[in-house]
Design a protein around this motif. Structure first.
Motif, mmCIF file in Angstrom:
data_model
loop_
_atom_site.group_PDB
_atom_site.id
_atom_site.type_symbol
_atom_site.label_atom_id
_atom_site.label_comp_id
_atom_site.label_asym_id
_atom_site.label_seq_id
_atom_site.Cartn_x
_atom_site.Cartn_y
_atom_site.Cartn_z
ATOM 1 N N ALA A 28 -4.984 -1.939 -3.652
ATOM 2 C CA ALA A 28 -5.507 -2.024 -5.019
ATOM 3 C C ALA A 28 -6.333 -0.796 -5.383
ATOM 4 C CB ALA A 28 -6.347 -3.287 -5.176
ATOM 5 N N GLY A 29 -6.908 -0.148 -4.386
ATOM 6 C CA GLY A 29 -7.742 1.020 -4.649
ATOM 7 C C GLY A 29 -6.987 2.333 -4.698
ATOM 8 N N VAL A 30 -5.686 2.308 -4.384
ATOM 9 C CA VAL A 30 -4.913 3.546 -4.351
ATOM 10 C C VAL A 30 -4.853 4.235 -5.709
ATOM 11 C CG1 VAL A 30 -2.585 4.477 -4.023
ATOM 12 C CG2 VAL A 30 -3.570 2.942 -2.313
ATOM 13 N N PRO A 31 -4.554 3.525 -6.825
ATOM 14 C CA PRO A 31 -4.514 4.224 -8.119
ATOM 15 C C PRO A 31 -5.832 4.919 -8.467
ATOM 16 C CG PRO A 31 -3.474 2.067 -8.303
ATOM 17 C CD PRO A 31 -4.131 2.114 -6.962
ATOM 18 N N ARG A 32 -6.959 4.274 -8.183
ATOM 19 C CA ARG A 32 -8.258 4.916 -8.460
ATOM 20 C C ARG A 32 -8.432 6.181 -7.620
ATOM 21 N NH1 ARG A 32 -12.730 1.659 -10.368
ATOM 22 N NH2 ARG A 32 -12.015 -0.346 -11.170
ATOM 23 N N ALA A 81 -5.248 6.615 5.732
ATOM 24 C CA ALA A 81 -5.927 5.325 5.845
ATOM 25 C C ALA A 81 -4.921 4.209 6.145
ATOM 26 C CB ALA A 81 -6.695 5.019 4.559
ATOM 27 N N ILE A 82 -3.773 4.250 5.460
ATOM 28 C CA ILE A 82 -2.733 3.239 5.692
ATOM 29 C C ILE A 82 -2.221 3.333 7.128
ATOM 30 C CG2 ILE A 82 -0.415 2.500 5.023
ATOM 31 C CD1 ILE A 82 -1.069 3.601 2.199
ATOM 32 N N ALA A 138 0.823 -1.208 0.000
ATOM 33 C CA ALA A 138 0.000 0.000 0.000
ATOM 34 C C ALA A 138 0.858 1.259 0.000
ATOM 35 C CB ALA A 138 -0.938 -0.010 1.212
ATOM 36 N N VAL A 139 1.911 1.269 0.795
ATOM 37 C CA VAL A 139 2.797 2.434 0.845
ATOM 38 C C VAL A 139 3.473 2.652 -0.514
ATOM 39 C CG1 VAL A 139 4.886 3.371 1.899
ATOM 40 C CG2 VAL A 139 3.183 2.225 3.318
ATOM 41 N N ALA A 140 3.901 1.572 -1.145
ATOM 42 C CA ALA A 140 4.543 1.680 -2.458
ATOM 43 C C ALA A 140 3.576 2.235 -3.499
ATOM 44 C CB ALA A 140 5.071 0.323 -2.891
ATOM 45 N N GLN A 141 2.316 1.810 -3.443
ATOM 46 C CA GLN A 141 1.313 2.325 -4.383
ATOM 47 C C GLN A 141 1.109 3.819 -4.179
ATOM 48 O OE1 GLN A 141 -0.350 1.086 -6.862
ATOM 49 N NE2 GLN A 141 -0.378 -1.126 -6.698
ATOM 50 N N ALA A 142 0.976 4.240 -2.917
ATOM 51 C CA ALA A 142 0.787 5.664 -2.641
ATOM 52 C C ALA A 142 1.994 6.469 -3.088
ATOM 53 C CB ALA A 142 0.530 5.867 -1.144
ATOM 54 N N GLY A 143 3.208 5.957 -2.829
ATOM 55 C CA GLY A 143 4.415 6.653 -3.247
ATOM 56 C C GLY A 143 4.526 6.766 -4.754
ATOM 57 N N ALA A 144 4.168 5.690 -5.467
ATOM 58 C CA ALA A 144 4.249 5.696 -6.930
ATOM 59 C C ALA A 144 3.307 6.728 -7.540
ATOM 60 C CB ALA A 144 3.937 4.302 -7.471
ATOM 61 N N VAL A 183 -5.924 -4.821 3.792
ATOM 62 C CA VAL A 183 -4.786 -3.980 3.391
ATOM 63 C C VAL A 183 -4.528 -4.097 1.892
ATOM 64 C CG1 VAL A 183 -2.303 -3.621 3.650
ATOM 65 C CG2 VAL A 183 -3.702 -4.117 5.656
ATOM 66 N N LEU A 184 -4.578 -5.315 1.378
ATOM 67 C CA LEU A 184 -4.301 -5.528 -0.036
ATOM 68 C C LEU A 184 -5.396 -4.925 -0.919
ATOM 69 C CD1 LEU A 184 -2.936 -9.194 0.135
ATOM 70 C CD2 LEU A 184 -1.670 -7.030 0.146
ATOM 71 N N VAL A 185 -6.655 -5.002 -0.451
ATOM 72 C CA VAL A 185 -7.743 -4.348 -1.193
ATOM 73 C C VAL A 185 -7.542 -2.835 -1.174
ATOM 74 C CG1 VAL A 185 -10.233 -3.947 -1.276
ATOM 75 C CG2 VAL A 185 -9.353 -6.232 -0.745
#
Length: 381
Positions: A95-99, A57-58, A27-33, A90-92
């Motif tokens: 997955a929702g971070v890009p949206r 949220a994280i 999740a942190v990596a998705q938010a950072g990206a 957490v994984l869900v």
């Protein structure tokens, strides 16, 4: 489920807790990206706002699990199953971070959050079942608070987009108020040394994002030899920054300070900025790499600020929340404050901004160590 003793000897993080933390890396990596993408494309306003929303949220999901586990970790089958459900949430959420970033669509992220909250609510109800008196009432208040606030998040999805910002701020404040409400008359039996270790481990995970970013810089330098003279200093400066950040954070025995809810709540809540800025340093280094390789549509100054601002914020918030309780005298108290202020002007050093910021961070550590040694030697005379 019985409460664990807050003075239990040799209390340490469990393999399940470490596994739980590892899943948050996604999740942190998705938010950072997504933050990197937004800043590199010249849209820092929306990128930073989205990052702050998603990272809350994280952070808050991790905090809720960590403090509950410190007080009630029974490590039996029901507890493990509930934790695995939370990991699925957490994984869900990840997955929702890009949206959430690209379209301000928080539906998937909130579903993931809901999965985690349902599992945690059941944990608190189980704790209440095994408790009596004030401890039982506190556990029930936690469960009730979680349910009410989560209903608020679901209702927020039904409101117009214009209501999202104010609705988020209101519900975030309600989330932060739940522990104070639940533990108003009874402190749960969280373990100071265990809590300090858990926060330290999560800080290491956040700093690991910066190590990954420095690795990307080296890889890019090898792939694009034309920018080698610019990328290697960024990689080196980024590594020095993360080494200094590690040293700064772990320089104090914070478990000796955590003795009451009043102390622990401010310290724990303040880590939202510590965790967020630590992870943002890595995102900033990636932005600097993209700018140096001409893949980002921003100026060198903007790319440099993406590194120096979170670095300064990390130093400032670590002092405010974490380190100042162990500093003696004006000189020691001023070290991190002055270091944070000196990092910011390095933003105007062009392509040398990141290595210069690393140099300032290293000098800050060196001065802090020197003052600590000299102060200690005076006291032993």
């Amino acid at each position: 489920m019985r409460a664990r003793r807050p003075d239990e000897p040799h209390r340490a993080a469990t393999p399940l807790e470490l596994f739980f933390d590892l899943c948050f890396v996604v999740a942190v990596a998705q938010a950072g990206a997504r933050l990197v993408h937004a800043v590199a494309e010249g849209d820092p306003g929306n990128g930073i706002t989205g990052y702050l929303f998603v990272f809350f949220a994280i952070y808050w999901a991790w905090v809720n699990f960590t403090w509950f586990a410190s007080a009630y970790d029974s490590d039996d089958i029901p507890y493990r199953l509930a934790t695995l459900v939370q990991i699925s949430g957490v994984l869900v959420l990840a997955a929702g971070v890009p949206r959430a970033f690209d379209h301000a669509d928080y539906g998937v992220a909130i579903v993931g959050y809901l999965i985690m909250r349902v599992a945690l609510t059941l944990q608190w109800l189980r704790a209440a079942h095994g408790e009596t008196g004030a401890a039982r009432a506190a556990a029930l208040r936690y469960a009730a608070g979680l349910v009410l606030v989560q209903l608020g998040w679901v209702l927020l999805l039904l409101l117009p987009d214009a209501a999202w910002t104010w609705g988020f701020l209101l519900l975030a404040a309600a989330e932060l108020a739940v522990p104070a409400f639940a533990e108003n008359r009874h402190r749960t039996s969280w373990h100071p040394h265990h809590i300090a270790e858990r926060y330290g481990l999560f800080t290491i995970i956040m700093l690991g994002e910066t190590i990954a970013a420095a690795t990307v810089a080296v890889q890019s330098a090898l792939d694009e030899s034309a920018a080698l003279d610019e990328l290697l200093p960024i990689a080196a400066g980024g590594l020095v920054i993360v080494f200094a950040a590690f040293w700064i954070y772990f320089a104090v025995p914070i478990h000796e300070y955590l003795r009451s809810n009043r102390q622990a709540f401010f310290w724990g809540y303040g880590h939202y900025l510590i965790f967020g800025s630590a992870a943002a340093i890595g995102a900033g280094i990636e932005v600097a790499v993209e700018q140096a390789t001409h893949h980002a549509h921003i100026s060198t100054l903007a790319a440099s600020l993406a590194v120096t601002v979170p670095t300064a914020l990390f130093m400032l918030t670590v002092w405010l929340v974490h380190a100042r309780h162990f500093k003696r005298g004006t000189a020691q108290q001023m070290v991190l404050l002055v270091g944070a202020l000196l990092v910011l002007p390095t933003s105007f050093a062009g392509h040398w901004a990141v290595p210069l910021a690393g140099l300032v961070a290293a000098c800050t550590v060196a001065v802090g160590v020197y003052l600590s040694i000299t102060q200690g030697s005076r006291e032993t005379r």
